[in-house]
Design a protein around this motif. Sequence first.
Motif, PDB file in Angstrom:
ATOM      1  N   ILE A 148       1.230  -0.981  -0.118  1.00 17.20           N
ATOM      2  CA  ILE A 148      -0.189  -0.475   0.020  1.00 17.20           C
ATOM      3  C   ILE A 148       1.101   1.281   0.073  1.00 17.20           C
ATOM      4  CG2 ILE A 148      -1.952   1.251   1.620  1.00 17.20           C
ATOM      5  CD1 ILE A 148      -2.418  -1.249   2.461  1.00 17.20           C
ATOM      6  N   ILE A 149       1.908   1.963   0.957  1.00 17.13           N
ATOM      7  CA  ILE A 149       2.513   2.815   0.899  1.00 17.13           C
ATOM      8  C   ILE A 149       3.779   2.334  -0.455  1.00 17.13           C
ATOM      9  CG2 ILE A 149       4.784   3.066   1.611  1.00 17.13           C
ATOM     10  CD1 ILE A 149       4.128   1.770   4.691  1.00 17.13           C
ATOM     11  N   ARG A 150       3.846   1.110  -0.803  1.00 12.70           N
ATOM     12  CA  ARG A 150       4.410   1.701  -2.676  1.00 12.70           C
ATOM     13  C   ARG A 150       3.741   2.197  -3.403  1.00 12.70           C
ATOM     14  NH1 ARG A 150       5.224  -3.386  -3.083  1.00 12.70           N
ATOM     15  NH2 ARG A 150       3.470  -3.351  -4.684  1.00 12.70           N
ATOM     16  N   VAL A 151       2.586   2.267  -3.467  1.00  9.76           N
ATOM     17  CA  VAL A 151       1.851   2.968  -4.422  1.00  9.76           C
ATOM     18  C   VAL A 151       0.969   4.395  -3.847  1.00  9.76           C
ATOM     19  CG1 VAL A 151      -0.872   3.011  -4.642  1.00  9.76           C
ATOM     20  CG2 VAL A 151      -0.450   0.974  -4.911  1.00  9.76           C
ATOM     21  N   LEU A 152       0.862   4.627  -1.998  1.00 12.78           N
ATOM     22  CA  LEU A 152       0.482   6.446  -2.059  1.00 12.78           C
ATOM     23  C   LEU A 152       2.216   6.982  -2.358  1.00 12.78           C
ATOM     24  CD1 LEU A 152      -0.998   5.374   1.629  1.00 12.78           C
ATOM     25  CD2 LEU A 152      -2.130   5.843  -0.640  1.00 12.78           C
ATOM     26  N   ARG A 153       3.465   6.773  -2.093  1.00 15.28           N
ATOM     27  CA  ARG A 153       4.350   6.958  -2.791  1.00 15.28           C
ATOM     28  C   ARG A 153       4.409   7.563  -3.867  1.00 15.28           C
ATOM     29  NH1 ARG A 153       7.959   3.777  -0.875  1.00 15.28           N
ATOM     30  NH2 ARG A 153       8.736   2.661  -2.767  1.00 15.28           N
ATOM     31  N   LYS A 154       4.009   6.445  -4.799  1.00 16.25           N
ATOM     32  CA  LYS A 154       3.979   6.531  -6.408  1.00 16.25           C
ATOM     33  C   LYS A 154       2.831   8.014  -6.905  1.00 16.25           C
ATOM     34  CE  LYS A 154       5.512   2.130  -7.889  1.00 16.25           C
ATOM     35  NZ  LYS A 154       5.007   1.151  -8.844  1.00 16.25           N
ATOM     36  N   ARG A 155       1.984   7.926  -5.501  1.00 15.60           N
ATOM     37  CA  ARG A 155       0.747   9.157  -5.938  1.00 15.60           C
ATOM     38  C   ARG A 155       1.042  10.275  -5.342  1.00 15.60           C
ATOM     39  NH1 ARG A 155      -4.165   6.829  -8.477  1.00 15.60           N
ATOM     40  NH2 ARG A 155      -3.489   5.170  -9.678  1.00 15.60           N
ATOM     41  N   ASN A 156       2.004   9.644  -4.847  1.00 13.29           N
ATOM     42  CA  ASN A 156       2.531  11.779  -4.322  1.00 13.29           C
ATOM     43  C   ASN A 156       1.670  11.647  -3.505  1.00 13.29           C
ATOM     44  OD1 ASN A 156       4.839  12.032  -6.068  1.00 13.29           O
ATOM     45  ND2 ASN A 156       3.418  12.497  -7.508  1.00 13.29           N
ATOM     46  N   TYR A 157       1.516  10.890  -1.884  1.00 10.51           N
ATOM     47  CA  TYR A 157       0.727  11.014  -0.826  1.00 10.51           C
ATOM     48  C   TYR A 157       2.069  11.959   0.154  1.00 10.51           C
ATOM     49  CZ  TYR A 157      -3.060   9.766  -1.031  1.00 10.51           C
ATOM     50  OH  TYR A 157      -5.398   9.017  -1.415  1.00 10.51           O
ATOM     51  N   SER A 158       1.131  13.046   0.444  1.00 14.07           N
ATOM     52  CA  SER A 158       2.735  13.885   1.188  1.00 14.07           C
ATOM     53  C   SER A 158       2.623  12.966   2.615  1.00 14.07           C
ATOM     54  CB  SER A 158       2.010  14.815   1.707  1.00 14.07           C
ATOM     55  OG  SER A 158       2.804  16.242   3.077  1.00 14.07           O
ATOM     56  N   ASP A 159       4.253  13.335   3.304  1.00 10.07           N
ATOM     57  CA  ASP A 159       4.716  12.975   4.798  1.00 10.07           C
ATOM     58  C   ASP A 159       4.429  13.967   5.677  1.00 10.07           C
ATOM     59  OD1 ASP A 159       5.815  14.854   3.498  1.00 10.07           O
ATOM     60  OD2 ASP A 159       8.185  14.383   4.359  1.00 10.07           O
ATOM     61  N   THR A 160       3.596  14.638   5.386  1.00 11.74           N
ATOM     62  CA  THR A 160       2.966  15.853   6.427  1.00 11.74           C
ATOM     63  C   THR A 160       2.194  15.676   6.748  1.00 11.74           C
ATOM     64  OG1 THR A 160       2.315  17.287   4.925  1.00 11.74           O
ATOM     65  CG2 THR A 160       4.695  18.066   6.337  1.00 11.74           C
ATOM     66  N   ASN A 161       1.326  14.457   5.564  1.00 16.89           N
ATOM     67  CA  ASN A 161      -0.575  14.233   6.084  1.00 16.89           C
ATOM     68  C   ASN A 161      -1.022  12.957   6.212  1.00 16.89           C
ATOM     69  OD1 ASN A 161      -1.567  16.908   5.941  1.00 16.89           O
ATOM     70  ND2 ASN A 161      -1.478  17.825   4.176  1.00 16.89           N
ATOM     71  N   THR A 162       0.653  11.708   5.690  1.00 13.59           N
ATOM     72  CA  THR A 162      -0.023  10.606   5.787  1.00 13.59           C
ATOM     73  C   THR A 162       1.086   9.947   7.093  1.00 13.59           C
ATOM     74  OG1 THR A 162       0.368  10.451   3.655  1.00 13.59           O
ATOM     75  CG2 THR A 162       0.031   8.373   4.615  1.00 13.59           C
ATOM     76  N   PHE A 163      -0.065   9.254   7.704  1.00  7.35           N
ATOM     77  CA  PHE A 163       0.224   8.406   9.779  1.00  7.35           C
ATOM     78  C   PHE A 163      -0.437   7.053   9.747  1.00  7.35           C
ATOM     79  CE2 PHE A 163      -0.715  13.200   9.855  1.00  7.35           C
ATOM     80  CZ  PHE A 163       0.549  13.411  10.556  1.00  7.35           C
ATOM     81  N   ILE A 164       0.536   6.237   9.701  1.00 12.32           N
ATOM     82  CA  ILE A 164       0.379   4.939   9.483  1.00 12.32           C
ATOM     83  C   ILE A 164       0.751   4.273  10.744  1.00 12.32           C
ATOM     84  CG2 ILE A 164       1.514   2.749   8.613  1.00 12.32           C
ATOM     85  CD1 ILE A 164       2.538   4.490   5.889  1.00 12.32           C
ATOM     86  N   ALA A 165      -0.086   3.683  11.051  1.00 11.74           N
ATOM     87  CA  ALA A 165      -0.178   2.979  12.718  1.00 11.74           C
ATOM     88  C   ALA A 165      -0.133   1.418  12.177  1.00 11.74           C
ATOM     89  CB  ALA A 165      -1.165   3.548  13.233  1.00 11.74           C
ATOM     90  N   LEU A 166       0.302   0.250  13.102  1.00 13.81           N
ATOM     91  CA  LEU A 166      -0.110  -0.800  13.652  1.00 13.81           C
ATOM     92  C   LEU A 166      -0.151  -1.386  14.280  1.00 13.81           C
ATOM     93  CD1 LEU A 166       3.201  -1.579  11.038  1.00 13.81           C
ATOM     94  CD2 LEU A 166       1.203  -1.804  10.239  1.00 13.81           C
TER      95      LEU A 166
END
Length: 434
Positions: A148-166
């Motif tokens: 999922i992260i690989r796709v978000l990165r390709k779609r230029n999701y901003s690191d200031t607005n993307t928060f991931i929790a496991l």
Amino acid sequence: MFSIRQFSYAFVQRIYCSSSNRYQSSTTNDLANNSSSNNNKNSSTNSTIWATSDTNGLVKQLSTRIKSGGPITIAEFMRESLLNPKYGYYTRHEVFGKKGDFITAPEISQMFGELLAVWVMYEHSTNGNNPMQLVELGPGRGTLMNDIIRVLRKRNYSDTNTFIALYEASSLMRRRQAETLLGQSFDPVITNDYRIPNCNYSLIWIDDLKQLQSYNTYFIANELFDAYPIHKFQKTSQGWKEIVIDWNPTTKQLQYVLSSRQTTMSRLYQNFLINIKERQHVEISPQRSVMMQSICKHIKTHGGSALIGDYGHWGEKEDTFRGFRKHEVVDALSDPGNIDITADVDFEELALSGTQISNIQFYGPISQRNFLYNLGIDIRATILARNKTPQEQKEILSAVEKLVSPDYMGERFLYLCVQNDNNKKTPAGFSSPY
């Protein structure tokens, strides 16, 4: 090499071919036909090796507990079998993939994670592209989140607005997730903020949903709920009785028995059970209901959605409690701590629990087959097969077959979507685009 047209034709042909079944529920007979008195007979027919208190440390520990306090519930047995600090399956074993005891959809193909990324992005877009908190519940080795992260990165999701929790209970699995997502082998500290290489997204591990931030949140729970402990009940001439687990001093093995008196859970669910007319066995999981309500409360307060995928049913199956060893079904009592233990998810139970929270709406359940087709797995497979060798195309085709064929995961896995009712759009994957 196949042309794209040839690949698409082969795709359709293969999906409808018969294939071996590794995802079928193992429905057993009544308790009288399922006790440890039949263990030796059963093991001779299905090659299951039954552990005893002499050969299995957890059976020995449980036998001591049973001798002093009486039979234990199946829920207690599941907790000990999976999470016991010394003998638990999840605390000691590499459980996923070809070398493990079972394989999940993300381990089959990157296409699965890529399509779930489509679901995430669509759901996020319907909420105004505010800061996004993406939470995976029970992340396995981190394979799904990595895709999922690989796709978000390709779609230029901003690191200031993307928060991931496991959300992960096992320290061993947290270490494996760190290896996959951070490229380092260490024990992550709960709620500590880490940064994912090459995209700088924030990553934290949590063990309580209250540790999440107050953003629109998108939950993914792929094969989480099946591992939650269940209580089992059987209809008898004296009414509903809870099935519990005893230790047989003759065989030194664990066995199922009917509770000789009314249990706490049978009293709690008495009114529910007496209204069941069609089924002889019922499985109930209070812990699933608690988690479902926690997810719904967070979505109600902060907005967002949840996608829940698991093998399950809508209140019609009976006895689905079983174990897995090396991708084969075995008796759940046969070797606790060394086999995976699971039970199908009752999606009706989840929905009924969730609807007790206001301002929440549900979609589904829908089969994995329809869900992935609606997200475009056939199109993605065709694109992925371009410029590949015949062997690589064959592997792509085989992966799709396992994901969508009715003989594999296609009809046995179901998906349920939960949304804040401010969202007026049908979630991606839950309606056909054609």
